[in-house]
Write a protein that holds these residues in place. Sequence first.
Motif, PDB file in Angstrom:
ATOM      1  N   GLN B  27       0.693  -1.083  -0.152  1.00  0.00           N
ATOM      2  CA  GLN B  27       0.091  -0.105  -0.205  1.00  0.00           C
ATOM      3  C   GLN B  27       0.921   1.253   0.016  1.00  0.00           C
ATOM      4  N   CYS B  28       2.038   1.078   0.349  1.00  0.00           N
ATOM      5  CA  CYS B  28       3.142   2.219   0.294  1.00  0.00           C
ATOM      6  C   CYS B  28       3.511   2.589  -0.998  1.00  0.00           C
ATOM      7  N   PRO B  29       3.220   3.974  -1.449  1.00  0.00           N
ATOM      8  CA  PRO B  29       3.694   4.307  -2.762  1.00  0.00           C
ATOM      9  C   PRO B  29       4.955   4.474  -3.036  1.00  0.00           C
ATOM     10  N   THR B  30       5.928   4.691  -2.019  1.00  0.00           N
ATOM     11  CA  THR B  30       7.243   4.686  -2.244  1.00  0.00           C
ATOM     12  C   THR B  30       7.845   3.346  -2.248  1.00  0.00           C
ATOM     13  N   SER B  40       9.968   1.867   2.612  1.00  0.00           N
ATOM     14  CA  SER B  40       8.552   1.148   2.939  1.00  0.00           C
ATOM     15  C   SER B  40       8.221   1.553   4.414  1.00  0.00           C
ATOM     16  N   PRO B  41       6.975   1.457   4.965  1.00  0.00           N
ATOM     17  CA  PRO B  41       6.734   1.641   6.157  1.00  0.00           C
ATOM     18  C   PRO B  41       7.294   0.915   7.280  1.00  0.00           C
ATOM     19  N   ARG B  44      10.831   1.998   7.563  1.00  0.00           N
ATOM     20  CA  ARG B  44      11.030   3.240   7.946  1.00  0.00           C
ATOM     21  C   ARG B  44      10.881   3.086   9.420  1.00  0.00           C
ATOM     22  N   CYS B  69       9.159   9.819   2.500  1.00  0.00           N
ATOM     23  CA  CYS B  69       7.911   9.257   2.912  1.00  0.00           C
ATOM     24  C   CYS B  69       6.893  10.376   2.492  1.00  0.00           C
ATOM     25  N   LEU B  70       5.772  10.306   1.858  1.00  0.00           N
ATOM     26  CA  LEU B  70       4.911  11.264   1.609  1.00  0.00           C
ATOM     27  C   LEU B  70       4.191  11.558   2.702  1.00  0.00           C
ATOM     28  N   GLY B  71       3.992  10.890   3.807  1.00  0.00           N
ATOM     29  CA  GLY B  71       3.140  10.827   4.834  1.00  0.00           C
ATOM     30  C   GLY B  71       1.663  10.777   4.417  1.00  0.00           C
ATOM     31  N   CYS B  72       1.706   9.873   3.490  1.00  0.00           N
ATOM     32  CA  CYS B  72       0.219   9.472   3.091  1.00  0.00           C
ATOM     33  C   CYS B  72      -0.815   8.824   3.936  1.00  0.00           C
ATOM     34  N   ARG B  73      -0.039   8.111   4.769  1.00  0.00           N
ATOM     35  CA  ARG B  73      -0.613   7.268   5.800  1.00  0.00           C
ATOM     36  C   ARG B  73      -1.448   5.865   5.431  1.00  0.00           C
ATOM     37  N   ALA B  74      -1.090   5.469   4.169  1.00  0.00           N
ATOM     38  CA  ALA B  74      -1.847   4.622   3.411  1.00  0.00           C
ATOM     39  C   ALA B  74      -1.596   3.399   4.313  1.00  0.00           C
ATOM     40  N   CYS B  75      -0.067   3.446   4.936  1.00  0.00           N
ATOM     41  CA  CYS B  75       0.217   2.170   5.577  1.00  0.00           C
ATOM     42  C   CYS B  75      -0.627   2.126   7.083  1.00  0.00           C
ATOM     43  N   PHE B  85       1.437   5.480  12.227  1.00  0.00           N
ATOM     44  CA  PHE B  85       2.629   5.859  11.580  1.00  0.00           C
ATOM     45  C   PHE B  85       2.691   7.235  11.483  1.00  0.00           C
TER      46      PHE B  85
HETATM   47  S1  SF4 Z   1       2.960   7.451   5.058  1.00  0.00           S
HETATM   48 FE1  SF4 Z   1       3.497   5.060   4.995  1.00  0.00          FE
HETATM   49  S2  SF4 Z   1       2.575   4.746   3.188  1.00  0.00           S
HETATM   50 FE2  SF4 Z   1       2.682   6.810   2.701  1.00  0.00          FE
HETATM   51  S3  SF4 Z   1       4.872   6.901   2.156  1.00  0.00           S
HETATM   52 FE3  SF4 Z   1       4.963   6.902   4.426  1.00  0.00          FE
HETATM   53  S4  SF4 Z   1       5.420   5.198   4.871  1.00  0.00           S
HETATM   54 FE4  SF4 Z   1       4.661   4.950   2.767  1.00  0.00          FE
END
Ligand code: SF4
Lengths: 481, 415, 439
Positions: B27-30, B40-41, B44, B69-75, B85
């Motif tokens: 699920q993690c974009p990066t 990856s989450p 990290r 990290c995008l901080g998108c919180r998909a993780c 996270f």
């Molecule tokens: S917030 Fe989580 S899912 Fe989004 S880029 Fe960072 S580690 Fe990956």
Amino acid sequence: MPLSGPFLQELERIVGASGLVRTLEGRLVYECDMHTFYKGAPDAVALPTRTEEVVEIVNLCRRERVPIVPRGSGTGLIGGAMAPVGGVMIGTNRMDAILEIDLPNRCATVQPGLINLSLTQAVASRGYFFAPDPSSQMVSSIGGNVATNAGGPHCLKYGITANHILGLELVTGAGELVRLGGTAVDRPGYDLLGAAVGSEGTFGIVTAVTVRLLHAAEAVKTILASFTAIEDASEAVSAIIAAGIVPAALEMLDELMIRAINEGTGAGYPKDAAAVLLIELDGPAAEVEAQGERAARICWERGALEVRVAADAAERALLWKGRKEAAGAVGRLAPTYLLQDAVVPRSKLPAIMRELIAIGARHRVQIANVFHAGDGNLHPLILYDDREPDQLARAKAANEELLRACIEMGGTVTGEHGVGLDKAKNLPLQYGEADLNFMYRLRRAFDPDSIMNPGKLLPSHPACGEGFRPARPRVPDGAWI
Amino acid sequence: MAFVPGSAAPDIDEIRKCVHCGICLPQCPTYRVLGEEMDSPRGRIYLMRAAAEGRVGLTETFQRHIDLCLGCRACETACPSGVRFGSLLEATRAQLRRSRSPARRRLLEAFVFSVFPEPVRLGLVLAAFKLYKRSGLRALGRASGALRRLPSLAAMEALLDDVPAAIPMPEVVPACGRLAGRVGLLTGCVQRHLYPHVNRDTARLLSLAGFEVVIPRGQGCCGALELHAGRPEAHAARARALAPAFPADLDFIVTNAAGCGAAMKEYGHRIPELAPFAGRVRDVTEVLAGADLRLGPLDLTVTYHDACHLVHGQRVRHEPRQLLGRIPGLRLVELGDSELCCGSAGVYNLLEPEMARELLDEKLARIAETGARVVAAANPGCLLQIAWGCRERGLDVAIVHPVELLARAADAYQD
Amino acid sequence: MSVAGSSIGEAFVSIAGRDRVRDDFEALAAATVDGLRPRWVVRPASIEQLSRVLALACDGRLGVIPRGAGSSLELGNPPARVDVVLELAELDQVIEYNPDDLTITVQAGISAGALASLLAPRRQWLALDPPGIAARTVGGIVATNASGPRRMRYGASRDLLLGVRFVQADGVVTWGGSKVVKSVSGYDVPKLMVGALGTLGVLAEVTLRLHPLPEAERSWLVLFENARAAQVLVERVLDSPLQPSRLELFNERALRLVSAEYGGVGVAVSIGSVAEAVREQGERLTVIAGSSAGRLVALSEAFWSQAESAMAPPQGATVLHVATLSDRLAGTIGAVEDAFRTVAPRADVRLSGCAALGTLRVLVSDAGVGETAAVTTRLRALVGEVGGSVVVARGSVELRRSIDPWGPVEPCAFALMRSLRDEFDPGRVLNPGRYVGGL
Ligand code: SF4
Ligand SMILES: Cc1cc2nc3c(=O)[nH]c(=O)nc-3n(C[C@H](O)[C@H](O)[C@H](O)COP(=O)(O)OP(=O)(O)OC[C@H]3O[C@@H](n4cnc5c(N)ncnc54)[C@H](O)[C@@H]3O)c2cc1C
Ligand code: SF4
């Protein structure tokens, strides 16, 4: 064992700078799989994108006698994808393409890094699926599934990974690229394919996999039966199997687990139940209907509190979502746990459940259970807090006792997770010297220099893990030529 | 321990909740783009843990993986263990800010943070931009390569196609029909300047839904960007200033920018006295989903992109789809990987243009697959990013906030 | 030689007892393999005896031919040496039957027929149905990887063999696998033993997965003018939710032997399930058959035994096992028939095939060695395109001398096979020369 400068240069030439991890931080995160107890960082991580690169890496390592550790998604539960003696880790994560889908012959060929669920998603709209469904299917790689011969809830009916692999492309420890099996069945010669599945990266690196695809069943019925006593649930399982019903899946969760999952995903399992059975039937609608009723009746007869049938696909998905995320949800119960994977003959389920409760009490540890009851594959999670050394010791003692109990009942050390570093020491419980010797020698045929995933799958032998000769039977005197 | 101890250090118990299962990885974009563990989450978190245990320092490499990290919180959405996270990331970034920050990035950040969270300054800069664009200076600037030296400016230049005229908003919009409640509207820094009509439509729809809408004049910034960049103090100051701008007796504080909403809903985590305020924050779609809106037909094929901070940050997934689904004639087609970040991620696209680009390409490919001519997304960052991508690629797709479609549908309604 | 020989003979006697070691002319003549008469026929009564017999044979560098029911001795290359024929039929004990677990452990010499009657009262069965199964030993079935029509539903030996006790060439008794339905502890040694013709070890005891017998089963035959039309039906059935347990193709010649009424190419379909589901799926099959322009005939269970007799090889016949892809089955059937028509016009060619798996069993009578060899070679080139194979599963010594009965094996894979054989049986005690590539 630090790698030499020229070696690293050569490695970088093969995979390029962006495919090579050399930093301390980068290597560190590869030091363990899900079994974080065992740590060992590789000296470098290579992330190839093509089979040819893998061949080159293996030959380079072989020349320099550098150990190789294959790694997929690192979800293994056995200390498999980690490097206890360093060396080069080969991550397959960038080899994740679907190479071919051949629906007329119901098969597909994929690269090893492809995530299990992605394959099913790619063929689902055409009514097919890839049957092995480890609970980690949303993340584990097909290469990893092949290497560990992964099972899953639906393996009760459909069989484990080995039953669904038609062919492999393997770079052996000798640096040879071999193709084993293929779309057409029955190739003459030894079933090396069968032996390579489940070899946990000790034969070589799987670089392509041809899998069988199955036609999706017409009807699916998921039944949730809750019980006030775990023994009742265990007896219901035995009774269902004995009645000749082969559910697609037959899973059991105990009280502790139910709580953790409910808190995690809100799967809506009954709160006050001491055990839950998740029974899934699939197949022709009429068959599913008839067997579903029968299974439900058996549950009622064994004293079920409640028997619920998932009303629609969404509800079914929710019941399963909880089950699939169980291993992760335990994080809510305790910071760490030991996970068992032993199997008992399924008729022994009630007995082993009683034993398990007794063992937990004796060693003062909490044990949560979530497992593939239909084939007797236990997954007790022995919870402990790793900040307290005393707890770990007790958990280990309970673990050991449990394992022995399972073997005594005619079971096996691991049903689906594999051996890895974790269970290698336990194999002698199940196999004699001759049996292990056979396996050592089998391994050597694929990996003559013992560079592939050293320390995994087989216990290290006094003579440095080398094959040894067990005692031969006595030949009568005078029978010499 | 490489972290500076104290309340700002990542919570070790939270770190330990991670059981290393990897379920978050796909699920993690990066991770999807790079396929390597440290981006990856799980990786990290493992690095954070190693830092907390003193096994690694807060090195440049460490920082690199955290920066990416995008901080998108998909993780977070994916995680069955409930690891938060987002807060670990914020704390780690705060730690990194204290100990190190490479020069180039510092410069960019300084610029970005001096402009974005300040509605007035942002307005000025955008006005200057408008001038610059019209005067033809843009072509000159581009040709001279001046922009390229500051890649973030180049990215910003590309993002901002045009800056619309401001739309003045009244301080109170009365409710239509029977009064359902009183709500406040956060106008947001970016939204206010770049998508003023989204604010206008939001207010109108709320009013149609029976809400009296209060739009305080002096409201500032919610502080989300600062929080995500590891500037907790600045964030707290903004939060403390923003909350009192809204009357205490409002039923809800409504936002239409997912990033703002996610940050405001979590005010209470760091500033306990703001918990009651945070508890009243709602995304506009949450409020409208329960309302009886009269919608006329729109003959459109629409796909919906999940803004990270709405779907992962606020767990709002169903409501926007439900609302769009209520518009007669509108065909809603699912977007593949709709929950995957588009690369915008606050100011990420300015700071990490390469990764942002990869993600945007991926997003555009999925959008093209749907065949939809309209993409709805509930966050200004996503709107900017995707619109830019479509323009560049020559994709004939309109990017709108869901409330824009709802407002048009409301216009189309006839008794 | 004779002194040493007699001392070995005595040693066999001392291991197994006098009545279990035969070296009289009659016994030896009856045990002849591909024209080679053994020096002893030894019939061990226990695994321990088996182990000691092999240890002795190994030291004496004797060639040993394990023999179950003797039904597949015409498989593979003619052996390089035949010193001992090892009769395993007396290792026929049932070690442990766990009906509630659906598993059973038996000695490998038990006949499949005896096993079936043991399981029938519990309505369970070993889901293997190769031709002539009743007389064959379970060990023989596993060692030759023999399978039948139901393989499409239940799999073959590799899918049903859970654990195996075998005796290596040097006499070491070895266990692999487990006694439960699921295990991944260590390498999957049982799979290695399947189809290995005992060349890595003589199978002594096997633990098998059992299946419940379906409550009801019915079969139908759908007749078509040609194989292409039949293939269309096969594809439609396989791409539907129907769950057949058999989907077997027959050519006209084979069908006519079952009944003069049956013309053309036939697809026999069985459905096993609860009665209601069988009925319902039967109706759907009728629809699919109709839409594929096939003639549907309901079958009685007798059909299958009649078909089996029709496909049973008469003396001197050749059986080829052809493996190709499921979607090439019709084409391959056409190619087989064409090839014989041109090369050996008088040959009697009967065909049956497992449509889902793309495997064919070709029974050829009245064709010369050269003719059959020529056809085999031609077919190998054809199916080789998709990685298929043509194995002479039964044929005269002359045929198996004139062509490689196994066909080609991928060189890298073969190198691995040879190193395994060298590792476990360097002296080539077990079935010397019979296996692929003369291993
Ligand atoms: S917030 Fe989580 S899912 Fe989004 S880029 Fe960072 S580690 Fe990956
Ligand atoms: C939440 C969760 C649930 C799980 N549920 C199940 C379950 O239901 N059933 C089950 O069986 N397992 C389960 N597992 C365990 C794990 O997911 C499986 O073992 C899976 O097959 C491992 O895949 P992976 O890609 O993560 O492999 P990794 O963990 O990366 O590797 C596993 C082993 O395979 C080797 N390997 C990996 N790729 C290759 C390759 N290409 N070639 C050669 N060797 C290779 C590695 O060296 C290692 O020894 C679960 C794990 C988690 C975290
Ligand atoms: S899903 Fe949660 S517990 Fe699992 S690795 Fe990711 S953050 Fe850790």
